[in-house]
Design a protein around this motif. Sequence first.
Motif, short mmCIF file in Angstrom:
data_model
loop_
_atom_site.label_atom_id
_atom_site.label_comp_id
_atom_site.label_asym_id
_atom_site.label_seq_id
_atom_site.Cartn_x
_atom_site.Cartn_y
_atom_site.Cartn_z
N ASP A 144 0.84 -1.20 0.00
CA ASP A 144 0.00 0.00 0.00
C ASP A 144 0.87 1.25 0.00
O ASP A 144 2.01 1.24 0.48
N SER A 145 0.32 2.32 -0.53
CA SER A 145 1.06 3.58 -0.57
C SER A 145 1.42 4.04 0.83
O SER A 145 0.61 3.93 1.76
N ALA A 146 2.64 4.54 0.97
CA ALA A 146 3.07 5.07 2.25
C ALA A 146 2.20 6.28 2.60
O ALA A 146 1.79 7.04 1.73
N PRO A 147 1.89 6.48 3.89
CA PRO A 147 1.05 7.61 4.28
C PRO A 147 1.74 8.95 4.02
O PRO A 147 2.96 9.05 4.04
N GLY A 148 0.92 9.96 3.75
CA GLY A 148 1.44 11.32 3.61
C GLY A 148 2.14 11.60 2.31
O GLY A 148 3.00 12.47 2.23
#
Length: 345
Positions: A144-148
Amino acid sequence: MRVLSPGEIMEAEAMLKLHFPESLKVYGCVFNINRGKPHNLEVIVDSWPDFAAMLCRPKTKGADDREGDFNIHSIYSRDAHSLRTLLDTPGVMDWGAYALLAGVDRNHVGAVECVAKQRGVHTHTQAIMRVLSLYSATQLQAHDSAPGCRVQPLRPEHAPLINSTWKYGGDAHSLNSVRSYIAHHPSLCVTLEEEEEEEEDEEEREDEEEEEEEEVDEEEEEEVSESTAKSRGLSQAPVARKRRMKRRMRKRRGDRSGAPVAWLLLYQHCALGLLYTMPRYRRRGYARTLVSRLSQQLLGKGYPVYCFVEEGNDASWRLFRSLGFRDKDSYRAVWFEVNSRDHKH
């Protein structure tokens, strides 16, 4: 020796798929040729259609990019004897010029050395690579895409930044290659969300203030005369400091909004490459995000998904392995230099 026609190159693509991973680099070149991507390549085989050695070489010499500057020849061979025979054929290689033979099977390097020795040509191993590949979406351990962060394609104006951090870049030739990769092949980068950018700006402001406190206040003397300083008690110093701080921040940021902090590109032979994260943004999962997202895109479009990782780069090897990429223990691809760089012209 035979130079393949466009129709024969189409046929060669299907044949090369039967010999992964050894044929991946040449396959990537052929894949892009067959899809009309800009290139300066011609494809040569020892025989047709039952070839045992294939070479993609520059069609015209001196192209103003890294591929032309290094005179890169991509090679696939099923056995050492076939490779030696092809390289020994007049007209296949200019043995008086510098060339970088890319993707030579480590088990067949002796064939190159033998032909070079007969001609009194110096050779040097530039790098030995593991080849990691991903053949299906089910093999991919999606991340999943890293946060922020935002993930989006690179833009042409990002090329100078990418070129400046590329291990094999840093000059005008490599800059032209980076521009071509961005313009003609899939790529992705990570940019920060607004909230994340604001936090980074605050960190930069704090860093700037610390630096300012340690500096000799020479610029203040230019803005405030001695008499004014005495009468005002240097009350203008904080204002001058803030002005200098803002100017320096703008210069360092380049008005950073939307600027990439991590990126991943595709070479003209379809290999994933130039993966890089700016030092202050590492350990946030951006590299995993980029490899996962771009691999999914490529698989969906029918591209080969693979990369070269230099022996000894265990961190990159572990990263790709953790995402489902696999390599063949008995196979290594060698980047092999013929002549020294001062022979390139």
